[in-house]
Design a protein around this motif. Structure first.
Motif, PDB file in Angstrom:
ATOM      1  N   GLU A 159       8.099   8.364  -6.626  1.00  0.00           N
ATOM      2  CA  GLU A 159       9.270   8.918  -5.940  1.00  0.00           C
ATOM      3  C   GLU A 159       9.717   7.931  -4.868  1.00  0.00           C
ATOM      4  O   GLU A 159       8.944   7.583  -3.968  1.00  0.00           O
ATOM      5  N   ILE A 160      10.961   7.493  -4.960  1.00  0.00           N
ATOM      6  CA  ILE A 160      11.500   6.518  -4.006  1.00  0.00           C
ATOM      7  C   ILE A 160      12.591   7.187  -3.185  1.00  0.00           C
ATOM      8  O   ILE A 160      13.570   7.692  -3.727  1.00  0.00           O
ATOM      9  N   ARG A 164      10.533   4.740   1.805  1.00  0.00           N
ATOM     10  CA  ARG A 164       9.250   5.367   1.491  1.00  0.00           C
ATOM     11  C   ARG A 164       9.089   5.563  -0.017  1.00  0.00           C
ATOM     12  O   ARG A 164       9.999   5.999  -0.709  1.00  0.00           O
ATOM     13  N   ILE A 165       7.893   5.211  -0.486  1.00  0.00           N
ATOM     14  CA  ILE A 165       7.516   5.466  -1.871  1.00  0.00           C
ATOM     15  C   ILE A 165       6.343   6.428  -1.865  1.00  0.00           C
ATOM     16  O   ILE A 165       5.393   6.267  -1.093  1.00  0.00           O
ATOM     17  N   LEU A 177      -2.164  11.969  -3.921  1.00  0.00           N
ATOM     18  CA  LEU A 177      -0.844  11.628  -3.381  1.00  0.00           C
ATOM     19  C   LEU A 177      -1.009  10.481  -2.403  1.00  0.00           C
ATOM     20  O   LEU A 177      -1.880  10.514  -1.535  1.00  0.00           O
ATOM     21  N   ARG A 178      -0.182   9.456  -2.545  1.00  0.00           N
ATOM     22  CA  ARG A 178      -0.229   8.309  -1.622  1.00  0.00           C
ATOM     23  C   ARG A 178       1.183   7.943  -1.217  1.00  0.00           C
ATOM     24  O   ARG A 178       2.065   7.767  -2.061  1.00  0.00           O
ATOM     25  N   GLU A 179       1.394   7.834   0.091  1.00  0.00           N
ATOM     26  CA  GLU A 179       2.690   7.430   0.619  1.00  0.00           C
ATOM     27  C   GLU A 179       2.575   6.021   1.188  1.00  0.00           C
ATOM     28  O   GLU A 179       1.571   5.678   1.826  1.00  0.00           O
ATOM     29  N   LEU A 180       3.605   5.205   0.960  1.00  0.00           N
ATOM     30  CA  LEU A 180       3.616   3.854   1.500  1.00  0.00           C
ATOM     31  C   LEU A 180       5.054   3.418   1.731  1.00  0.00           C
ATOM     32  O   LEU A 180       5.993   4.031   1.207  1.00  0.00           O
TER      33      LEU A 180
END
Length: 376
Positions: A159-160, A164-165, A177-180
């Motif tokens: 999800e972009i 944030r991805i 779930l990982r946010e970067l």
């Protein structure tokens, strides 16, 4: 076609390009690696199985331009086995001669005219740190399903939203779930893509050390495709088609109970206790004030137990997990301490990292694990 190239350069490029070759190619030519030597001194190696393509460009001394198709796996094995000297490659009729020092190999060619055209790389939508991409994909892909009968769940949902991805993966028993952050070409970008976990893991591992990775994406225009490029290497993959389940809602809004345990100590204890756990037998964790006790095995079977120091906030609680899934989550955290947040002994448990025993929970990576019911 005739060219000379350094052995290490050739071996690395052939090995990287051939890694995507299908084990059981639907057509014989798809087991080949296509080599194009240009008069400008660029050697292009490519593979394609109608889903994933790989293309690598390296410098070479090209005497005669041309192209050829040879067995990819065989060329990879040969190139790695060659002595550390310059490699001369010459196309003579229907055979390719590879000479390196005193070593000489002759390979049969395949009909290059039957090889499919590689997909065009989509437009670049941004760049991301290779190291961070490698780390994030490794953390999430552990939760993706290996069951090909459920193709949707073998993918990682990307999800972009602007800078944030978010990466998501689940096999129904756990959810990661990982946010970067990254550098998008457009600040208002909003895209969703479902990428095969195996493909994404392979790309992240193979391109992660090359610095920044360019991400290309094409959705809603016929063929949905994602592409990655770094250091003269390009790869594309078809996206998985279908509607991914709404898994975000599985994360609990509130967790009245949580425990904090040193990550490595819990991981090591789980490995030891799980030695007596038969297949599909859980490891049970019982949290009380100041400690957690791990147990495995029961009745007349072999048994094991181990106690560790732990910080418990809230009521005492016992929960049981598949030991492999528990170890996967602990390995993926990458922090000194793990916080396990509970709502009920039979409800999914959320794992997050902490840098210290009483520090704040880090929310950029979350691992949700469904416990196994046990007789009390």
């Amino acid at each position: 076609m005739k060219f000379r190239v350094e052995r290490d350069v050739l071996a690395e490029a052939v090995t990287w390009t051939a890694r995507t070759l299908p084990t059981r190619p639907p057509a014989p030519v798809l087991a080949g690696i296509r080599i194009v030597a240009s008069a400008e001194g660029v050697l292009t190696l490519s593979t394609f199985d109608y889903e994933v393509s790989a293309r690598s460009e390296i410098a070479a001394e090209v005497s005669e331009a041309g192209e050829v198709l040879v067995s990819g796996r065989l060329l990879a094995e040969i190139s790695r086995a060659l002595p550390h000297k310059p490699v001369d490659v010459v196309l003579e009729g229907t055979k390719v001669t590879v000479t390196c020092g005193a070593s000489r190999f002759t390979l049969l060619t395949m009909p290059v005219e039957d090889y499919p055209a590689l997909p065009v790389m989509p437009a670049t939508v941004g760049t991301i740190s290779g190291d961070e991409l490698t780390s994030a994909v490794a953390q999430v892909s552990v939760a993706a399903s290996r069951d090909d009968t459920l193709p949707l769940l073998t993918g990682v949902r990307v999800e972009i939203e602007g800078e944030r991805i978010t990466l998501l993966a689940t096999d129904r028993y756990r959810l990661a779930l990982r946010e970067l952050t990254w550098s998008p070409d457009r600040p208002d970008i909003s895209e969703v893509a479902l990428v095969r976990a195996r493909t994404l893991s392979d790309v992240a591992k193979s391109l992660g050390s090359a610095g920044d990775v360019s991400v290309a994406l094409a959705t809603g225009a016929g063929v949905d495709l994602i592409g990655f490029e770094a250091g003269g290497r390009h790869t594309t993959s078809l996206l998985v088609d279908g509607d991914y389940p709404p898994v975000r809602r599985l994360f609990p809004d509130e967790t009245p109970i949580h425990a904090v345990v040193p990550t490595q100590a819990l991981l090591d204890a789980t490995k030891r206790v799980a030695l007596v756990a038969e297949r599909n037998t859980p490891v049970r964790l019982s949290f009380t004030d100041g400690q957690v006790v791990l147990n495995a095995g029961q009745g007349d079977d072999a048994q094991a137990s181990e106690a560790l120091e732990a910080l418990l906030v809230g009521e005492e609680i016992s929960v049981a997990f598949n030991p492999t899934f528990l170890q996967d989550g602990l390995n993926a955290l990458g922090t000194d301490f793990v916080r396990m947040s509970f709502t009920h002994p039979n409800k999914p448990v959320e794992f997050t990292g902490q840098e210290s025993l009483e520090g704040d929970s880090l929310s950029h990576y979350r691992y949700l694990l469904v416990p196994i019911r046990f007789a009390s």
